[in-house]
Design an enzyme around this catalytic site. Sequence first.
Site, PDB file in Angstrom:
ATOM      1  CE  LYS A 149       0.341   1.530   4.137  1.00  0.00           C
ATOM      2  NZ  LYS A 149       0.368   3.000   4.730  1.00  0.00           N
ATOM      3  CB  SER A 175      -0.010   9.293   3.778  1.00  0.00           C
ATOM      4  OG  SER A 175       0.583   7.882   2.652  1.00  0.00           O
TER       5      SER A 175
END
EC number: 1.1.1.94
Length: 326
Positions: free
Chosen positions: A190, A253
């Site tokens: 991911k 992120s």
Amino acid sequence: MPAFQSVAVIGAGAWGTALATVAARAGRNVTLWARNAEHAARIASTHDNPRLPGVRLVPEIVVTSDLAVAAGADMLLIATPAQHLRSAVNMLASHITKPVPVIACAKGIEHGTHKFMTDVIAEAAAHAQPAILSGPSFADDVARGLPTAVTLAAKDEALASALVQALGSATFRPYHTTDVRGVEIGGAAKNVLAIAAGIVVGRNLGASALAALTTRGFSELARLGRACGARTETLSGLSGLGDLLLSCSTAQSRNFALGIALGRGEAAPAGKLAEGAFTAPVLVELAAARKVDMPVSQAVAAILDGRLTIDAAIEGLLTRPFKAEE
Ligand SMILES: NC(=O)C1=CN([C@@H]2O[C@H](COP(=O)(O)OP(=O)(O)OC[C@H]3O[C@@H](n4cnc5c(N)ncnc54)[C@H](O)[C@@H]3O)[C@@H](O)[C@H]2O)C=CC1
Ligand SMILES: O=C(CO)COP(=O)(O)O
């Protein structure tokens, strides 16, 4: 006294510090180990870690740079970057003389060996009972007590379940599984795909493109997972699809933020660990060895090492032959 009353977290970065708060909230006796004695002393006296600004640590958390103190805990959480996990467990190995759960909290695959985190733990410490914790969970959210759910995997279901009982609380919900590899693949892949998603945003390709990239990214994550024996429900669970959705949707992120910078032609954010940049080349080597097609991850790896421009990568992905959706 419940099982696993004492917990040591190895690595006092953002994630290690957040996990120490998680374990304290769950009622465990917690030791946070920092390799730098000054850093440890500063956190111990201020209850504040500059790596996780604005979060006050409860004074009950013991912060130390003395490995012998930490290594005596009933379970060990390793929260170093993935490429440093082996050296951290190597240091601990001589202190681990009886079976003790050692939980990898890093997301990545080791360079050179292509080993996943639990395999590295097993190799580095013979008595360790390796486990992995992964899922959609930003350190800052977790430390502030915002609701979070993750997956914790160990080969032994009873052990995985007991670890979940020891770490879980009303705001931190770990789910247990025995699908160790599925959890490891989701967490590693991911981050690479989040870089690609950030590039889409940095290049202003639109919300439709971001949804397409995330979905096709999941398709290749799942393809590799299946080839490595992972279970579908793990890949579409918290540590796979769940973490992919989180990391492909917000500049909180660091991997997504790196992608945005790349897409805009700007320098990478300074001082921010983006594991996907380290994982990308290993992930594509692993995929190639298993004959798994991972075009998005390949493009990210090629962009990062300068073999491909972003424009060429986008064109290459968009002009692949049309095919059935799988
Ligand atoms: N920050 C986050 O929101 C989350 C991070 N993770 C994962 O956790 C891992 C660590 O990330 P962060 O804590 O965010 O990074 P960070 O950069 O904030 O901290 C890393 C820490 O590891 C320490 N360290 C490095 N090598 C070490 C060694 N050999 N022995 C002991 N300590 C060592 C560093 O001194 C630093 O304190 C990464 O794999 C990341 O993907 C997972 C979930 C959430
Ligand atoms: O793994 C994470 C959230 O689940 C943290 O993501 P970043 O490492 O991209 O910041």
